[in-house]
Write a protein that holds these residues in place. Structure first.
Motif, PDB file in Angstrom:
ATOM      1  N   ARG A  88       0.870  -1.175   0.000  1.00  0.00           N
ATOM      2  CA  ARG A  88       0.000   0.000   0.000  1.00  0.00           C
ATOM      3  C   ARG A  88       0.903   1.220   0.000  1.00  0.00           C
ATOM      4  N   GLU A  89       0.878   1.960  -1.063  1.00  0.00           N
ATOM      5  CA  GLU A  89       1.791   3.081  -1.217  1.00  0.00           C
ATOM      6  C   GLU A  89       1.661   4.062  -0.056  1.00  0.00           C
ATOM      7  N   GLY A  90       2.795   4.325   0.587  1.00  0.00           N
ATOM      8  CA  GLY A  90       2.813   5.256   1.707  1.00  0.00           C
ATOM      9  C   GLY A  90       2.332   4.665   3.014  1.00  0.00           C
ATOM     10  N   GLU A  91       1.848   3.420   2.985  1.00  0.00           N
ATOM     11  CA  GLU A  91       1.309   2.799   4.200  1.00  0.00           C
ATOM     12  C   GLU A  91       1.983   1.483   4.567  1.00  0.00           C
ATOM     13  N   ARG A  92       2.314   0.658   3.532  1.00  0.00           N
ATOM     14  CA  ARG A  92       2.833  -0.676   3.825  1.00  0.00           C
ATOM     15  C   ARG A  92       3.706  -1.147   2.671  1.00  0.00           C
TER      16      ARG A  92
ATOM     17  N   VAL B 126       1.920  -0.926  10.730  1.00  0.00           N
ATOM     18  CA  VAL B 126       1.266  -0.730   9.443  1.00  0.00           C
ATOM     19  C   VAL B 126      -0.122  -1.350   9.481  1.00  0.00           C
ATOM     20  N   PRO B 127      -1.005  -1.009   8.523  1.00  0.00           N
ATOM     21  CA  PRO B 127      -2.336  -1.625   8.498  1.00  0.00           C
ATOM     22  C   PRO B 127      -2.242  -3.145   8.492  1.00  0.00           C
TER      23      PRO B 127
END
Length: 351
Positions: free
Chosen positions: A259-263, A301-302
């Motif tokens: 996930r770009e910018g998240e994971r 991260v999520p």
């Protein structure tokens, strides 16, 4: 950083641990003493408190560096080490396995020497290093109990290897109530971890699992790409080209975990392991402080969704849609593969 308890020992470990096989050895690239000490200190400052070493790493040098790094911060860290290889009386030849000495007298002596190198009065987790199931008899179990009663160790573990497999050893450790089992387990190598989850469930056991090689030797964090030239002595160079080629193809099917910018994929690989309740800590192979900064946040991260977890499982069942040999057909196991065949695992990549 989040923290979990190892088995029912009461020993707390960080969800992301530091595999100290990277300091004191050149198997994952050479680094000087200052860089090694800086990495250890940086990891602790980032919330990593579980540090996993072994007496054979650098023939004691890894333990010495860990002990030096935390001499003034001992109460802030959870130290784990491994014993069983008799490097005191046997020279190391490259990456070859040296003889083991799994007898009470040797283990006690080895523990005392490890304590001296680590500059500590106790280790939080003592692991049998690649012990065969036949080597761990009642006398060994009694010795471990005595070491715990004497306050020299707080918890017991069994580190499996050097190749993936070793189901008989992990099953025995879980049945005997060891606090931890360390194993190779990642998105691309799942059978053994799944098997131990089933064993823990069947026995209603408290044993925790500690996955190593979560990035499948550099594939899942993309530190090994089609353009990578591995340095001399890098242990990953012993894997066949076919294994890397199929691995790169499998990686592409897992891009949905990013996930770009998240994971990042490197974080997702650790988060996938942490999604299993039996996992206490994941020990990636940190090569730089940048690795530490990225992967220490894997628990933040999520979390992977049920849909993502199901999709991973489906991909693995179909071998990621790849229908050709990856060059890793040969099995290595302490009982000649009988444990793998019994578990209906026909083929499994080696570490």
């Amino acid at each position: 950083m989040h923290y979990r308890t190892l088995g029912d020992s009461g020993v707390e470990v960080s969800e992301v641990g530091f595999g100290a096989w990277v300091v004191g050895t050149d198997w994952w690239g050479d680094r000087g003493e200052k860089q090694a000490l800086d990495m250890l200190e940086h990891a602790l400052n980032r919330g990593i408190t579980y540090f996993d070493t072994g007496d054979v790493y650098g023939h004691g040098r890894s333990e010495e560096l860990v002990g030096e790094a935390f001499a003034d911060r001992r109460e802030e860290v959870t130290l784990a080490t491994k014993v069983g290889y008799d490097f005191y009386n046997n020279p190391q030849a490259g990456h070859g396995e040296i003889p083991k000495e799994i007898i009470p007298e040797y283990l006690r002596e080895a523990v005392e020497k490890s304590l001296d190198r680590l500059d500590t009065e106790y280790v939080d987790v003592l692991q049998l290093h690649n012990a065969d199931v036949s080597e761990v008899d009642d006398d060994i179990l009694e010795t471990l109990d005595e070491l715990r009663e004497e306050g020299l160790i707080r918890a017991t573990g069994w580190a499996l290897g050097p190749s993936i497999g070793w189901l008989a050893e992990g099953d025995r450790a879980i049945a005997e109530g060891f606090d931890s089992v360390q194993l190779v387990w990642n998105l691309l190598e799942q059978e053994v971890g799944t098997h131990f989850l089933e064993t823990i469930d069947e026995l209603d056991a408290e044993t925790s699992l500690i996955p190593r090689v979560p990035h499948s030797s550099g594939l899942l964090n993309e530190q090994v790409t089609p353009e990578t030239e591995l340095g001399e002595g890098d242990h990953r160079g012993f894997r066949p080209d076919e294994w890397y080629e199929t691995g790169w193809e499998k990686l592409e099917t897992l891009r949905f975990l990013e996930r770009e910018g998240e994971r990042t994929m490197g974080q997702a690989s650790i988060a996938w392991l942490l999604a299993h309740d039996a996992v206490a800590s994941v020990t990636p192979t940190f090569r730089t402080t940048e690795d530490i900064d990225e992967w220490a946040d894997a628990g933040e991260v999520p979390a992977l969704s049920e849909e993502e977890l199901d999709r991973v499982a489906e991909l693995y069942t179909t071998n990621f849609g790849i229908d050709r040999d990856d060059g890793m057909d040969s099995l290595r196991s302490s009982v000649d593969g009988a444990d793998l065949r019994k578990a209906d695992i026909e083929k499994q990549p080696a570490d």
